[in-house]
Write an enzyme that holds these catalytic residues in place. Structure first.
Site, PDB file in Angstrom:
ATOM      1  CG  ASN A 178      -8.206   3.358  -0.740  1.00  0.00           C
ATOM      2  OD1 ASN A 178      -9.244   2.935  -0.237  1.00  0.00           O
ATOM      3  ND2 ASN A 178      -7.622   2.786  -1.780  1.00  0.00           N
ATOM      4  CE  LYS A 222      -5.570   0.180  -0.536  1.00  0.00           C
ATOM      5  NZ  LYS A 222      -4.442  -0.483  -1.167  1.00  0.00           N
ATOM      6  CG  HIS A 255      -7.642   1.215  -5.942  1.00  0.00           C
ATOM      7  ND1 HIS A 255      -7.085  -0.032  -5.805  1.00  0.00           N
ATOM      8  CD2 HIS A 255      -6.894   2.050  -5.175  1.00  0.00           C
ATOM      9  CE1 HIS A 255      -6.046   0.052  -4.981  1.00  0.00           C
ATOM     10  NE2 HIS A 255      -5.920   1.307  -4.583  1.00  0.00           N
ATOM     11  CD  GLU A 277      -6.152  -2.761  -3.406  1.00  0.00           C
ATOM     12  OE1 GLU A 277      -7.105  -2.291  -2.758  1.00  0.00           O
ATOM     13  OE2 GLU A 277      -4.954  -2.621  -3.072  1.00  0.00           O
ATOM     14  CD  GLU A 326      -3.305   4.442  -5.784  1.00  0.00           C
ATOM     15  OE1 GLU A 326      -3.056   4.916  -4.681  1.00  0.00           O
ATOM     16  OE2 GLU A 326      -4.112   3.512  -5.961  1.00  0.00           O
ATOM     17  N   GLY A 349       0.790  -1.292  -1.315  1.00  0.00           N
ATOM     18  CA  GLY A 349       0.821  -2.194  -0.173  1.00  0.00           C
ATOM     19  C   GLY A 349       2.066  -3.066  -0.096  1.00  0.00           C
ATOM     20  CB  SER A 408       4.625   1.856  -0.628  1.00  0.00           C
ATOM     21  OG  SER A 408       4.141   0.531  -0.760  1.00  0.00           O
TER      22      SER A 408
HETATM   23  P1  PGA Z   1      -0.812   1.776   0.098  1.00  0.00           P
HETATM   24  O1  PGA Z   1      -2.091   1.821  -0.845  1.00  0.00           O
HETATM   25  O2  PGA Z   1      -0.534   3.189   0.553  1.00  0.00           O
HETATM   26  O3  PGA Z   1      -1.192   0.873   1.223  1.00  0.00           O
HETATM   27  O4  PGA Z   1       0.318   1.235  -0.738  1.00  0.00           O
HETATM   28  C1  PGA Z   1      -2.335   2.908  -1.705  1.00  0.00           C
HETATM   29  C2  PGA Z   1      -3.621   2.700  -2.458  1.00  0.00           C
HETATM   30  O5  PGA Z   1      -3.933   1.563  -2.839  1.00  0.00           O
HETATM   31  O6  PGA Z   1      -4.371   3.671  -2.698  1.00  0.00           O
END
Ligand code: PGA
Length: 249
Positions: A11, A13, A95, A97, A165, A171, A211
Site C-alpha cells: 500500500n 498510500k 483502510h 486512514e 490492521e 506506521g 509495521s
Molecule cells: P505500515 O502501513 O506498514 O506503514 O505500518 C500498513 C498499512 O497502513 O496498510
C-alpha cells in the site's frame, strides 16, 4: 498457512511519482518469489503506469479506494470501473486512514466493496481497532462488528481478502504480540464462519498489516490463519518489499 495461497500487497498510500519505476525495475530485476500472490496499490495517478510497468510480471495492481457509484457528479472520486479500466484487479477499501481522515463508516465501505465486485475487482477490506479500544478489551468486538457491517453478503475467497490492521500499529513501528495477532485472526475466522457460507469462511485470506518489516515478517506470516500481509512503508523500496514477499512464500 493451510491451503490458502499467501497474499502480500504493498500500500503505497500518497507516495510515488513516475520516477518510482526505478523501484519497480529493481524488484523485477531481483525476481518476484514464487508461491505467493503479490500486488502493489500505488496512488491513483500511477495505477495505469504501474499496470504497464508490471504487464509481464506476476504482480497485480490495485487502487486504494473507490466510490460506490459507477460514474456521476463526484468531484475527486474514482469509480471501481475506472480502476479496472486503468489495469487494476483489486482495491483496498475501509483502510483506517480513510475511516479516520475521510469519515468513512462501515455502511459506506460495504457499498464500496459491492462496487468493487461489480467491476470485477477483488476487495482488500481493512478492519482494525484503535489503541483505546484494545486497552478497553474491545479489540475483538470492534473488529468483528466492522466485519459484520462492512462486508456485504456474497464474499468469496476470489472476490475478497481481509486485512487486520490495528490502527495503533500502522506506521508506528509497534506491532501486537504474535499471540494477539493469532487471537484476532482466529476470532475473525470463526466470526466469518457465522457470517458467510462455510467454504468461503475457510478459504478467504486473512492478512495482517501494521509495521510489517523484513525483520518481523517471517514470524508474523508463520502464525496460523495469517495468510500474508498488507505492507505500507516497507513496500516503497524493493530492498524491503522483496524480503517480506520471500517471507510469505
Ligand atoms: P505500515 O502501513 O506498514 O506503514 O505500518 C500498513 C498499512 O497502513 O496498510
Amino acid at each position: 498457512m493451510a491451503a490458502r495461497r499467501p497474499f502480500v500487497a504493498g500500500n503505497w498510500k500518497m507516495n510515488g511519482l513516475r520516477s518510482a519505476v526505478a523501484e519497480v525495475d529493481a524488484m523485477l530485476a531481483e525476481g518476484v518469489p514464487d508461491g505467493v500472490e503479490v500486488a502493489i496499490c500505488p496512488p491513483a495517478t500511477l495505477v495505469g503506469p504501474m499496470a504497464a510497468w508490471l504487464a509481464d510480471a506476476p504482480v497485480e495492481v490495485g487502487g486504494q479506494d473507490c466510490h460506490a457509484a459507477a460514474s456521476g457528479a463526484h468531484t475527486g472520486d474514482i469509480a471501481a470501473e475506472m480502476l479496472a479500466d486503468a489495469g487494476a484487479s483489486l482495491v483496498i477499501l475501509g483502510h483506517s486512514e480513510r475511516r479516520q481522515n475521510h469519515g468513512e463508516g462501515s455502511a459506506e465501505i460495504a457499498e464500496k466493496v459491492a462496487a468493487a465486485w461489480r467491476a470485477d475487482l477483488r476487495a482488500i477490506l481493512c478492519v482494525g481497532e484503535t489503541e483505546v479500544e484494545r486497552d478497553a478489551g474491545q479489540a475483538v468486538g470492534t473488529v468483528t462488528l466492522q466485519l459484520s457491517q462492512s462486508l456485504p453478503a456474497g464474499a468469496t475467497a476470489v472476490n475478497t481478502v481481509i486485512a487486520y490492521e490495528p490502527v495503533w500499529a500502522i506506521g508506528t513501528g509497534r506491532t501486537p504480540t504474535l499471540a494477539e495477532i493469532a487471537e484476532m485472526h482466529q476470532a475473525m475466522r470463526s466470526h466469518l464462519a457465522d457470517q458467510l457460507d462455510p467454504a468461503a469462511a475457510g478459504a478467504i485470506r486473512l492478512i495482517y498489516g501494521g509495521s510489517v518489516k523484513p525483520a518481523n515478517a517471517a514470524e508474523i506470516f508463520a502464525i496460523d490463519d495469517v495468510d500474508g500481509g498488507l505492507i505500507g512503508g516497507a513496500s516503497l523500496r524493493a530492498a524491503d518489499f522483496l524480503p517480506i514477499i520471500k517471507a510469505a512464500s
